[in-house]
Scaffold this active site. Structure first.
Site, short mmCIF file in Angstrom:
data_model
loop_
_atom_site.label_atom_id
_atom_site.label_comp_id
_atom_site.label_asym_id
_atom_site.label_seq_id
_atom_site.Cartn_x
_atom_site.Cartn_y
_atom_site.Cartn_z
CG HIS A 162 39.82 39.91 44.24
ND1 HIS A 162 38.92 39.39 43.35
CD2 HIS A 162 39.50 39.37 45.45
CE1 HIS A 162 38.09 38.57 43.98
NE2 HIS A 162 38.41 38.55 45.26
CB CYS A 188 37.32 39.61 48.21
SG CYS A 188 38.60 38.63 49.04
#
Length: 164
Positions: free
Chosen positions: A123, A139
């Site tokens: 992301h 992440c």
């Protein structure tokens, strides 16, 4: 009637002005056949077969060493997964889902009486960028502009190999 014409023209002009800053880009190059994340190097590579198309500096989970095992451990998974889906409404600009946890991840965590966690993504950064090098909860993070390019290039189903 003249006022209506001016209103229509204004709406069209505003609509066209907004098109130039879209976070959704077009990509017409070679297919991305694999994504590789090299955690130690803090690098992500987009491949077309054996050729690197793009490389990026990345941020990882706040506890980057080792394989993610449990929810909240702050680690980024290691292993072979795939891009599960695209999320255009991400809290982190745009995001690509990673298929963590796989059946082995789930079995290991359950054997320990814990949850493996989930919702691991590639992301962009949050609004008000965090200055730490590794700041996610597991992440892989890029800048928003880089994420726009990656989002346009990578399709669901693409393998992602995350290496230590």
């Amino acid at each position: 009637m003249r006022g209506f014409g001016i209103l229509v023209l204004l709406v069209v002009m505003l609509g066209l002005a907004g098109c130039g800053n879209s976070k959704f880009r077009r990509y017409n190059g070679p297919e991305v056949t694999q994504v590789q994340v090299h955690k130690t190097e803090r690098k992500m590579y987009l491949f077309h077969h054996d050729r690197v198309l793009k490389s990026y500096d990345i941020a990882l989970g706040f506890a980057p060493q080792g394989h993610k095992q449990f929810e909240g451990d702050g680690k980024t998974p290691e292993g072979t997964y795939y891009i599960s889906h695209k999320n255009p409404n991400s809290n982190y600009h745009l995001s690509l889902g990673i298929s963590y946890p796989n059946p082995n991840d789930i079995a290991f965590a359950e054997a320990q009486g814990k949850s493996p966690g989930g919702e691991i993504f590639i992301h962009g950064g949050p609004r008000g960028r965090i200055s730490q090098r590794d700041w996610t909860f597991g992440c892989v993070a890029l800048t928003d502009k880089q994420m726009e390019v990656v989002y346009s290039m990578v399709r669901p189903g693409t393998p992602i190999v995350i290496l230590p």
